[in-house]
Design an enzyme around this catalytic site. Structure first.
Site, short mmCIF file in Angstrom:
data_model
loop_
_atom_site.label_atom_id
_atom_site.label_comp_id
_atom_site.label_asym_id
_atom_site.label_seq_id
_atom_site.Cartn_x
_atom_site.Cartn_y
_atom_site.Cartn_z
CG HIS A 1 -2.34 -2.36 -2.60
ND1 HIS A 1 -3.88 -2.01 -3.57
CD2 HIS A 1 -3.06 -1.13 -1.92
CE1 HIS A 1 -4.57 -2.32 -3.19
NE2 HIS A 1 -4.61 -0.99 -2.14
CD GLU A 2 -1.16 -0.50 0.88
OE1 GLU A 2 -1.45 0.04 1.42
OE2 GLU A 2 -1.42 -1.67 1.25
CB CYS B 1 -8.42 -1.55 -1.06
SG CYS B 1 -7.80 -0.18 0.09
CG HIS C 1 -3.86 3.75 -0.47
ND1 HIS C 1 -4.67 3.61 -0.42
CD2 HIS C 1 -3.45 2.16 0.10
CE1 HIS C 1 -5.30 2.98 -0.78
NE2 HIS C 1 -4.83 1.76 -0.99
#
Length: 141
Positions: free
Chosen positions: A131-132, A90, A135
């Site tokens: 993954h996003e 990241c 976040h």
């Protein structure tokens, strides 16, 4: 406009607020695209908190569509299957970390015109989106 990458763990650990159909949130989405495009040599996805804005907005490169950058507002995974172990890096963090991802996901989200959408993603694109969304939820792997 390209923005600096946020590296503050306390900031990144906070869940993001819902994005709204406002000029400010649309501008954040454009800045997110610009910042991702500037880092394309080493990055395939970003969430708004990675550029210092705590809103549920993500951008990702979809190689299945010629490398186009897609933006999603308020994405939510509604179904997933095919768990596997992954190792991810990241821009906001140093090194790589292990996590569990899913080969196939279904996502509900709003597009740039804030129309509700639902789509299925597989493979590497599904991994990027997961993954996003992590976040946006304040999850740091």
């Amino acid at each position: 406009m390209q923005r600096e990458i946020m590296t503050s763990i306390p900031f990144l650990s906070q869940p993001s607020a819902e994005a709204l159909n406002t000029p400010e949130d649309l501008a954040v989405a454009q800045d997110l695209k610009d910042t991702l495009d500037a880092h394309r040599n080493g990055c395939v996805g970003m969430a708004a908190n990675m550029i210092g804005v705590s809103k549920s907005i993500i951008a990702f490169v979809d190689e299945d569509f010629g490398g186009r950058i897609f933006v999603m507002f308020n994405p939510t995974i509604t179904a997933k299957d095919g768990a596997y172990d992954a190792s991810e890096g990241c821009l906001s963090l140093k090194g790589e970390r292990r996590t569990v991802r899913f080969q196939r996901i279904e996502v509900s989200y709003a597009d740039r015109k804030f129309r509700e959408r639902h789509a299925t993603f597989t493979g590497f694109t599904a991994q990027i989106i997961q993954h996003e969304i992590d976040h946006c939820e304040g999850i740091i792997i």
